[in-house]
Write a protein that holds these residues in place. Sequence first.
Motif, mmCIF file in Angstrom:
data_model
loop_
_atom_site.group_PDB
_atom_site.id
_atom_site.type_symbol
_atom_site.label_atom_id
_atom_site.label_comp_id
_atom_site.label_asym_id
_atom_site.label_seq_id
_atom_site.Cartn_x
_atom_site.Cartn_y
_atom_site.Cartn_z
ATOM 1 N N UNK B 190 -11.143 21.701 -2.213
ATOM 2 C CA UNK B 190 -11.372 20.257 -2.111
ATOM 3 C C UNK B 190 -10.141 19.417 -2.447
ATOM 4 N N UNK B 191 -8.979 19.932 -2.127
ATOM 5 C CA UNK B 191 -7.766 19.106 -2.208
ATOM 6 C C UNK B 191 -7.800 18.127 -1.034
ATOM 7 N N UNK B 192 -7.330 16.895 -1.261
ATOM 8 C CA UNK B 192 -7.391 15.924 -0.170
ATOM 9 C C UNK B 192 -6.057 15.796 0.562
ATOM 10 N N UNK B 193 -5.019 16.494 0.073
ATOM 11 C CA UNK B 193 -3.764 16.550 0.816
ATOM 12 C C UNK B 193 -3.122 17.916 0.571
ATOM 13 N N UNK B 194 -1.910 18.128 1.088
ATOM 14 C CA UNK B 194 -1.316 19.464 1.020
ATOM 15 C C UNK B 194 -0.329 19.658 -0.124
ATOM 16 N N UNK B 195 -0.263 18.708 -1.048
ATOM 17 C CA UNK B 195 0.684 18.833 -2.160
ATOM 18 C C UNK B 195 0.456 20.109 -2.970
ATOM 19 N N UNK B 196 -0.780 20.576 -2.983
ATOM 20 C CA UNK B 196 -1.118 21.734 -3.824
ATOM 21 C C UNK B 196 -0.420 23.010 -3.383
#
Lengths: 211, 447
Positions: B190-196
């Motif tokens: 459930x990350x909302x962008x790809x920074x992870x």
Amino acid sequence: MSKQTSVKLVLLGEAAVGKSSLVLRFVSNDFQENKEPTIGAAFLTQRCTIGTKTIKFEIWDTAGQERFANLAPLYYRNAQAALVVYDVTKPASFIKARHWVKELHEQASKNIVIALVGNKYDLVVDPETGEEIEGRRSVSVEEGKALADEEGLLFFETSAKSAFNVNEVFTAIGKQIPEETSKPQDEPSSVGRIDLNAPVDESGGAGNCAC
Amino acid sequence: MEGDYDVIVLGTGLTECILSGLLSIDGKKVLHIDKQDYYGGESASLNLTQLYSKFKPSKPYSDQFGKDRDWCVDLIPKFLMSNGELTNILVHTDVTRYMEFKQISGSYVYRGGRIAKVPSNQTEAISSPLMGFFEKRRMKNFLEFIIKYKEDEVSTHGGVDLDKITMDELYNKYGLERGTKDFIGHAMALWSNDDYLSQPARETYDRIVLYLGSVARYGKSPYIYPLYGLGELPQGFARLSAIYGGTFMLDTPIEEVLYEDGKFAGVKTKEGVAKAPVVIADPTYFPEKVRSTGQKVIRAMCILDHPIPNTSDADSAQIIIPQNQVGRKNDIYIATISSAHNICARGYYLAIISTIIETDKPHLELEPAFKVIGATKDVLMGIAELYEPIEDGSKDHIYISRSYDPSSHFESTTDDVKDIYKRVTGHDLVLKKRATVEEEAELAGLS
């Protein structure tokens, strides 16, 4: 065993009219003089057998949230019965009772059973003779009855202190609760309700209880 | 309300109400005030009259979608993870007594122009169109690693250190394709962008574990939702606080904040002066003490008269449109609920679309989501700026909560609750099981 139905019953009324005392009398046949405002216990249950059916009252106390007229919609949600309580010696509390009845008609479910209860009857009668003492009461029986008739409510005068009429209120409510409407189980939205308190069998590392 | 308190709480949003309840249980004397005449602040659920007057003041609601009181529209669309911290707090405080919960029927993800169900069990996984045969095997290997991983058993670590290896490296170790990475990172972690992707794998690992544990708990999806809407949550915690002695006053604007030696000392309202050494408030009560996070969220509340296409007529669902599926930096979320959760008139559905704004034409950014949900009867849109406190409250004893972020669940909200709790009390939140109904009866002298 007879059928048991659960009924959510909410208490309404001005502060200090004896809402909690009525419940205390009903649930444990007890009375406490100068009871502190309700803290820490605002959800009591009591079973009541009427004929062949057993009703389990889930009684919601206001927890003091009535003081600034701040009862949340959550409080009225799915209530099947309500006690609107006033103090027979306090005219302002009767005016407030009218307001609560109106509020219930707006907020609560349509077929809620409401009992209008004039409490502290003990203050207007002579404990020896049981006769009313002139000049003690500020709200007449007729006024109470008139409001009840107008709004289609059950009506009782009670004394939590002497236990007068207390059980009668709850029994009368119990009789009025139609069996099929106690907890609308066949409504589509009741399908798939989950019990969060049910123990979970899990071995993964997902449990994060800090205890 | 005049007098001395241990804590004054301003605003009845979820964060404030949980803290109010927890502090009252701790024996603190709490005064809780809201300037508005309803519970919930930003996390309230509104009926259509309230909703239209807020978002379409020129067009008051006129009963075109059934009875006004049948509607409870969440201002902040979120679901509870069934194994998440909010569920944990609800159970420990027994606020579950005051409300009822149901599952959300499914979790869906957008892939190649259409939506597909996120598998919630092995059978669904085998038939899922989301991956090819070989990729499914790689995915299975990856998930087995996650499930078997035990912190204190090095043999289960597969030679990786979750605090060192990046998530992208971990994916690559299992040979996962780009689309699968999207699926795991956005629909499960459930990350909302790809920074992870470039961060250590640890947090993503934790999130996947939370997701899997939540799905395993009730089966259909990882989410649960309270009947009558999320606005029931702050009300439930407010009741908890009141039961433990908290005093509540709605419809009471703050006329003046009182200070002594630069520290919070109390508030003045129409009812008089209330004093306390500590205040907890939402950002709207101290606009000068918060700053924008730089992010703005657009939310579109859509009234439908049909379930969302391709969801097997689900009465409720979470749909995630991963950012790079539609050339964005942030995911678009769609939360749909219906009369099955008692939040709208029968026959209607509500879909709430939300995302972080990236352009100066935010309503156009929601286009892919509008295509997914199909025809709408009406749409109400709002843009919210997200705020955070500038200081931590240690100097002036003013503890301010963060705005509700656009994530699909409450994990960041409960992080904020725990963080504020620790700053206010000086110790970590330890949840104790509240007394049972029977024990409370005893407490009240009823047994």
